[in-house]
Scaffold this motif. Structure first.
Motif, PDB file in Angstrom:
ATOM      1  N   ASP A 349       2.839  68.427-122.389  1.00 16.33           N
ATOM      2  CA  ASP A 349       3.976  68.481-121.473  1.00 16.33           C
ATOM      3  C   ASP A 349       3.526  68.780-120.049  1.00 16.33           C
ATOM      4  O   ASP A 349       4.049  68.202-119.085  1.00 16.33           O
ATOM      5  CB  ASP A 349       4.973  69.545-121.937  1.00 16.33           C
ATOM      6  N   LEU A 350       2.563  69.674-119.908  1.00 14.43           N
ATOM      7  CA  LEU A 350       2.083  70.054-118.579  1.00 14.43           C
ATOM      8  C   LEU A 350       1.389  68.888-117.892  1.00 14.43           C
ATOM      9  O   LEU A 350       1.573  68.646-116.693  1.00 14.43           O
ATOM     10  CB  LEU A 350       1.134  71.253-118.698  1.00 14.43           C
ATOM     11  N   ILE A 351       0.576  68.158-118.655  1.00 20.74           N
ATOM     12  CA  ILE A 351      -0.091  66.987-118.087  1.00 20.74           C
ATOM     13  C   ILE A 351       0.944  65.942-117.683  1.00 20.74           C
ATOM     14  O   ILE A 351       0.864  65.355-116.602  1.00 20.74           O
ATOM     15  CB  ILE A 351      -1.107  66.408-119.083  1.00 20.74           C
ATOM     16  N   GLU A 352       1.932  65.725-118.563  1.00 17.75           N
ATOM     17  CA  GLU A 352       2.954  64.718-118.266  1.00 17.75           C
ATOM     18  C   GLU A 352       3.717  65.079-116.987  1.00 17.75           C
ATOM     19  O   GLU A 352       3.973  64.216-116.134  1.00 17.75           O
ATOM     20  CB  GLU A 352       3.920  64.589-119.436  1.00 17.75           C
ATOM     21  N   GLU A 353       4.079  66.338-116.824  1.00 16.46           N
ATOM     22  CA  GLU A 353       4.799  66.762-115.627  1.00 16.46           C
ATOM     23  C   GLU A 353       3.917  66.645-114.385  1.00 16.46           C
ATOM     24  O   GLU A 353       4.401  66.315-113.295  1.00 16.46           O
ATOM     25  CB  GLU A 353       5.282  68.197-115.800  1.00 16.46           C
ATOM     26  N   VAL A 355       1.439  64.461-113.960  1.00 14.17           N
ATOM     27  CA  VAL A 355       1.343  63.028-113.657  1.00 14.17           C
ATOM     28  C   VAL A 355       2.625  62.551-112.977  1.00 14.17           C
ATOM     29  O   VAL A 355       2.593  61.789-112.010  1.00 14.17           O
ATOM     30  CB  VAL A 355       1.071  62.224-114.945  1.00 14.17           C
ATOM     31  N   ALA A 356       3.770  63.029-113.463  1.00  9.48           N
ATOM     32  CA  ALA A 356       5.050  62.654-112.864  1.00  9.48           C
ATOM     33  C   ALA A 356       5.148  63.134-111.421  1.00  9.48           C
ATOM     34  O   ALA A 356       5.834  62.518-110.594  1.00  9.48           O
ATOM     35  CB  ALA A 356       6.198  63.220-113.683  1.00  9.48           C
ATOM     36  N   ALA A 357       4.421  64.221-111.101  1.00 11.44           N
ATOM     37  CA  ALA A 357       4.430  64.754-109.732  1.00 11.44           C
ATOM     38  C   ALA A 357       3.424  64.051-108.824  1.00 11.44           C
ATOM     39  O   ALA A 357       3.316  64.408-107.643  1.00 11.44           O
ATOM     40  CB  ALA A 357       4.145  66.251-109.756  1.00 11.44           C
ATOM     41  N   GLY A 358       2.688  63.078-109.373  1.00  9.72           N
ATOM     42  CA  GLY A 358       1.842  62.255-108.520  1.00  9.72           C
ATOM     43  C   GLY A 358       0.353  62.300-108.769  1.00  9.72           C
ATOM     44  O   GLY A 358      -0.409  61.607-108.086  1.00  9.72           O
ATOM     45  N   GLN A 362      -6.250  61.595-115.621  1.00  9.77           N
ATOM     46  CA  GLN A 362      -7.525  62.267-115.871  1.00  9.77           C
ATOM     47  C   GLN A 362      -7.674  63.509-114.999  1.00  9.77           C
ATOM     48  O   GLN A 362      -8.226  64.521-115.434  1.00  9.77           O
ATOM     49  CB  GLN A 362      -8.689  61.301-115.631  1.00  9.77           C
ATOM     50  N   ALA A 363      -7.183  63.429-113.764  1.00 12.09           N
ATOM     51  CA  ALA A 363      -7.261  64.605-112.893  1.00 12.09           C
ATOM     52  C   ALA A 363      -6.380  65.725-113.423  1.00 12.09           C
ATOM     53  O   ALA A 363      -6.783  66.906-113.444  1.00 12.09           O
ATOM     54  CB  ALA A 363      -6.847  64.227-111.472  1.00 12.09           C
ATOM     55  N   SER A 389       2.150  75.877-111.546  1.00 15.23           N
ATOM     56  CA  SER A 389       3.072  74.859-112.025  1.00 15.23           C
ATOM     57  C   SER A 389       2.455  73.472-111.948  1.00 15.23           C
ATOM     58  O   SER A 389       1.510  73.240-111.180  1.00 15.23           O
ATOM     59  CB  SER A 389       4.352  74.885-111.186  1.00 15.23           C
ATOM     60  N   PRO A 390       2.972  72.510-112.734  1.00 13.39           N
ATOM     61  CA  PRO A 390       2.493  71.126-112.628  1.00 13.39           C
ATOM     62  C   PRO A 390       2.612  70.570-111.218  1.00 13.39           C
ATOM     63  O   PRO A 390       1.726  69.839-110.758  1.00 13.39           O
ATOM     64  CB  PRO A 390       3.406  70.381-113.609  1.00 13.39           C
ATOM     65  N   ALA A 391       3.678  70.908-110.502  1.00 10.82           N
ATOM     66  CA  ALA A 391       3.838  70.422-109.128  1.00 10.82           C
ATOM     67  C   ALA A 391       2.728  70.939-108.228  1.00 10.82           C
ATOM     68  O   ALA A 391       2.218  70.207-107.356  1.00 10.82           O
ATOM     69  CB  ALA A 391       5.206  70.840-108.583  1.00 10.82           C
ATOM     70  N   GLN A 392       2.319  72.185-108.424  1.00 11.24           N
ATOM     71  CA  GLN A 392       1.230  72.750-107.611  1.00 11.24           C
ATOM     72  C   GLN A 392      -0.101  72.094-107.941  1.00 11.24           C
ATOM     73  O   GLN A 392      -0.908  71.817-107.048  1.00 11.24           O
ATOM     74  CB  GLN A 392       1.153  74.259-107.848  1.00 11.24           C
TER      75      GLN A 392
END
Length: 497
Positions: A349-353, A355-358, A362-363, A389-392
């Motif tokens: 879930d964290l990776i998906e969020e 990726v959704a944030a840009g 792989q990063a 957070s994923p956004a950060q």
């Protein structure tokens, strides 16, 4: 009493294991199952209580409609049939953490029944048949003070917190799980893991095993090899981690075999699991259903979900977690090993969020499974509670992609994020972390490094471009790691061509 344990391979030579797994899931409704008290974790002891959940005379229960909806959605996700008519029953027993002296549960008429969940273990698929998923209420929490074990035996006194009493529960009970052999511990772990993912995807529980909102009772028995009769079972109660489910099955298989091979009989009892060493100890002799004197709850009307409502709820089911993982792996281009590591770290879930944030997949995977995972392990918290957070994470990666940071400087930005120093941009400014990409300061640092290492300069002039790494290292040191290494390499080659 010291238990006689038999080597796992010897157990498998002589016995066939049978398992039954009972998983309790606390629902994330706003209120309790039969009253309006807040259904929240924590809080001062005995503050989220009322006459109904305390079982005071004259208090009347009412069914939580949201809990019924959640139960139906869980049943549908588990491929169960949904009852057209069912009711609650009183399960009678005296325990100090159940203030009414009975638990309101379901007995012979569960809300969902006859389902299944497929799990994969080492390339083999096992179909775990679900006998029932029924609604009930949780008990209070007893804390035994004094003594060395935290158990009631040897305690000086006990404290009861009834905040948890009445929290909505769904109990999911499997049929006997047979023919798993050496994979029995792994199958048990895989099933609870798959069930946790499924319930989490439904959004009806946070399934935090560490907080008790999901816990597993492990029933285990052994039968002589080739026998068609099940052995006597033990029930290891309230196992609260995936790893512990596996360990409990493995330990009980070895313990049962030790008893049977010595000519003894296994006692049908509950057992306590000990996280510290993976062992179990005796609890109480296990009761059968008739001992609880079930009878229909007279204060609650039956539950009769219409077929239209059930189909409406079916339409709300999310993408099955297994199918979602296959889709995400293809979208992200992860290898099987990379995806497995992400799943084991509970990072999907964290990776998906992220990726959704840009961020690139792989990063995102790199940061969550390395730097952030390391910090979470050091702090003893789950990845989701690590403090970033994923956004950060996505913002940090964007700064790397833009040439403002490199990986070394990014780690210092994460230091600032974990310390609560603001946004990545604010941390870069406060700490002076931006990459030096202006050619002027870089050329000056290169000249100093070349003057200090003339032999290296000659090697580069002679065509040994790899030797430039020593000069790049010197420049990075001079700029405290803030030089753009790629630009430094380019300037060195241009300078000495």
């Amino acid at each position: 009493m010291t238990e006689t344990l038999i080597d796992f391979d010897e157990v498998l030579e002589k016995f066939d294991p049978a398992m039954g797994l009972e998983v309790h899931v606390e629902l994330n409704t706003n209120t309790k199952m039969f009253c309006g008290c807040p259904a929240v974790f924590g809080g001062a002891p005995n503050t989220n209580v009322c006459p109904t959940c305390l079982g005071l005379p004259g208090a009347m229960p009412a069914v939580n409609a949201k809990a019924v909806e959640s139960a139906i959605r869980i049943g549908l996700a588990l491929n169960c049939e949904i009852a057209e008519w069912c009711r609650f029953a009183r399960k009678n027993y005296f325990y100090p953490d159940m203030p009414k002296n009975f638990q309101t549960s379901q007995y012979d008429e569960p809300i969902a029944f006859e389902g299944y969940l497929d799990v994969e273990v080492e390339g083999e698929t096992f179909r775990i048949e679900i006998e029932r998923a029924h609604m009930e209420e949780d008990t209070g929490k007893a804390t035994h003070v004094g003594g060395s074990t935290g158990r009631i035996q040897g305690a000086d006194y006990s404290l009861i917190d009834y905040n948890r009493a009445g929290i909505p529960l769904i109990e999911i009970v499997t049929k006997p799980i047979l023919n798993t052999g050496a994979k029995a511990p792994l199958v048990a772990k895989a099933y609870v893991s798959a069930l946790r993912d499924l319930v989490k995807a439904l959004g009806v529980s946070d399934v935090r095993m560490d907080q008790g909102s999901m816990r597993c009772d492990v029933n285990l028995s052994l039968a002589p090899k080739g026998s068609d009769k099940l052995g006597t079972r033990s029930e290891t109660k309230n196992v609260n981690s995936l790893r512990s489910v596996e360990r409990a099955v493995r330990y009980e298989m070895s313990r049962h075999a030790g008893i049977l091979l010595s000519g003894g009989s296994v006692l049908q009892e509950t057992r306590h699991f000990h996280e510290s060493d993976g062992t179990t100890s005796s609890g109480r002799e296990k009761s059968d259903a008739e001992d609880y004197r079930y009878f229909p709850e007279p204060d609650l009307v039956p539950v009769a979900p219409s077929r239209e409502w059930v189909e409406e709820l079916r339409a709300t089911l999310p993408e099955p977690p297994a199918e979602r993982r296959v889709r995400l792996q293809a979208d992200w281009g992860f290898t099987d090993l990379e995806m497995r590591d992400a799943i084991n770290a509970d990072a999907i879930d964290l990776i998906e969020e992220t990726v959704a944030a840009g961020a690139a997949p792989q990063a995102a995977r790199k940061w969550w499974l390395s730097e952030i995972s390391r910090r979470a392990n050091e702090a003893g918290v789950d990845l989701v509670d690590a403090g970033v957070s994923p956004a950060q994470v996505a913002e940090v990666q964007k700064l790397i992609d833009a040439g403002t940071l490199n990986d070394k400087l990014a780690r210092q930005v994460f230091d600032g994020l974990f310390a609560g120093e603001g946004t990545p941009a604010e941390i870069i400014e406060k700490r002076g972390l931006a990459l030096v990409s202006d050619d002027g300061p870089l050329l000056a640092a290169i000249e100093d490094a070349l003057a200090a290492q003339p032999d290296i300069a000659e090697k580069i002039r002679g065509g040994n471009v790899k030797a430039a790494g020593a000069i790049v290292g010197a420049v990075m040191k001079a700029t405290r790691g803030q030089a753009d290494a790629a630009r430094v390499q380019q300037l060195i080659v241009e300078r000495l061509s």
